[in-house]
Design an enzyme around this catalytic site. Structure first.
Site, short mmCIF file in Angstrom:
data_model
loop_
_atom_site.label_atom_id
_atom_site.label_comp_id
_atom_site.label_asym_id
_atom_site.label_seq_id
_atom_site.Cartn_x
_atom_site.Cartn_y
_atom_site.Cartn_z
N LYS A 84 -6.03 5.78 -7.73
CA LYS A 84 -5.95 4.80 -6.65
C LYS A 84 -6.76 3.55 -6.96
CE LYS A 84 -4.49 7.56 -2.75
NZ LYS A 84 -4.72 8.01 -1.39
N LYS A 92 5.94 7.66 -2.07
CA LYS A 92 6.34 6.50 -1.27
C LYS A 92 5.74 5.21 -1.84
CE LYS A 92 3.26 8.61 1.93
NZ LYS A 92 3.23 9.69 2.84
N LYS A 150 6.16 11.43 -10.31
CA LYS A 150 6.46 12.28 -9.15
C LYS A 150 6.99 11.39 -8.02
CE LYS A 150 2.45 12.14 -6.27
NZ LYS A 150 1.80 12.75 -5.15
#
Ligand code: ADP
Ligand code: TRP
Length: 333
Positions: free
Chosen positions: A113, A199, A196
């Site tokens: 992240k 969203k 993977k």
């Protein structure tokens, strides 16, 4: 004997996709029969990265609707919003005292992240301590099992370590060491076949996708990378779409589909059409329940209110015990 207890949660960061559904949510629905279940919408996790505070309340409701539409049954499971139970954040602070700084620094989700955001030192302290709050979500209910996709394995390990250290420091056997429960399809790849399904990447099919856009996306999905023409044999064991078939298509069809792929007697288009049928059969009732719930906001308020009351009663008791064990005074009357 008391039933084994589950806690799981998802962040209200947007619509759910087939990875969330097949990797986690469908599994939650199946587990309701066997376990005492707590399912929360983790709004306090969603604010660890920049977010839109005006959009958050609706995202929380949308996530609750998705849980219920997928088949979470509020008469069997406790469904609630994390921030409605302030004991989670209080326990997170106590667990932070038995969590090592170095352990947090090794979390790959934090690294991913912060890489996406371009800076590690600019990341919020909340993003860094995110897994401690997750451990508190689980341990505040003394949950024994946590159904998630395989990307959460490292976070669960941290929760187990925190439980272990707390127990050895304060009281043997106080917290169970929660185990992961993985669905038969713990990792669904995206339509690009590379990463993977997620969203944030936009390589997904939404759980509530209507039939037309569903087919549009599915028809363009990546299959076996080596199968560039219909005449070449495919390898179902490496194909993401075959993996979805295993979760959705009647079992007796699976050997037939695999054989058609291996022998190149049918192309991927044919296989996708059959998957489309399976997906629509699975998702039609989910879409219908979501529409019904959207039309009835009162019912949603009531389910989340009842869920929070049930959850709070359990969490309150855990915190009372934890404070006592730790020599913390806590709120006085
Ligand atoms: P996203 O990566 O799309 O933001 P989340 O991180 O919010 O999804 O994940 C919510 C739940 O869904 C977690 O239990 C996670 O393990 C599971 N999950 C997410 N993506 C996938 C995937 N592609 N395959 C299987 N499970 C997944
Ligand atoms: N970290 C999880 C995710 O990104 C969400 C989460 C927060 C969670 N608290 C949890 C999952 C407790 C299981 C149990 O998907």
């Amino acid at each position: 004997m008391t039933r084994k207890r589950i806690l799981s949660g998802m962040q209200p960061t947007g619509e759910l996709h087939l990875g969330n559904y097949l990797g986690a949510l469908k599994n939650w629905v199946n587990l309701q029969a066997e376990y005492d279940c707590f399912f929360c919408i983790v709004d306090q996790h969603a604010i660890t990265v920049p977010y839109d505070q005006k959009a958050l309340p609706k995202l929380v409701d949308d996530m609750a609707i998705s849980y219920l539409a997928a088949g979470i049954d509020p008469s069997r499971a406790t469904v609630f919003v994390q921030s409605a139970v302030p004991e989670h954040t209080e326990l997170a602070w106590y667990l932070a005292t038995v969590t090592q700084y170095g352990e947090l620094g090794r979390m790959t989700q934090f690294k991913d992240k912060t890489e996406q955001a371009g800076s590690e030192s600019g990341a919020s302290a909340a993003l860094f301590t995110y897994p401690v709050l997750m451990a508190a979500d689980i341990l505040v209910y003394k949950a024994t099992h946590v159904p998630v996709g395989d990307d959460q394995t490292q976070h669960l390990e941290l929760a187990r370590n925190a439980a272990q250290r707390f127990n050895s420091r304060f009281k043997k056997g106080f917290f169970p060491e929660p185990a992961g429960l993985y669905s038969p399809t713990p990792r669904i790849m995206g339509l690009d076949g590379l990463k993977k399904m997620s969203k944030s990447i936009g390589n997904h099919i939404a759980m509530l996708e209507e039939p037309k856009p569903l087919w549009k996306k599915l028809s363009g999905a990546y299959t076996d990378p080596q199968r560039t023409t219909q005449d070449e044999p495919g390898r179902p064991e490496l194909c993401n779409l075959y993996r979805m078939h295993t979760a959705l298509t009647p079992a007796e069809r699976l050997p037939v589909i695999a054989e058609q792929c291996r022998s190149a007697s049918f192309g991927c288009g044919h296989c996708k059409r059959e998957l489309e049928t399976s997906l629509n059969a699975e998702l039609e009732p989910v879409r219908a329940r979501a529409k019904e719930l959207r039309a009835n906001p009162e019912r949603l308020r009531q389910i989340l209110g009842d869920g929070a009351a049930t959850a709070r009663a359990v969490a309150f008791e855990t915190l009372r015990e934890v404070r006592e064990l730790m020599g913390i005074r806590g709120p006085t009357r």
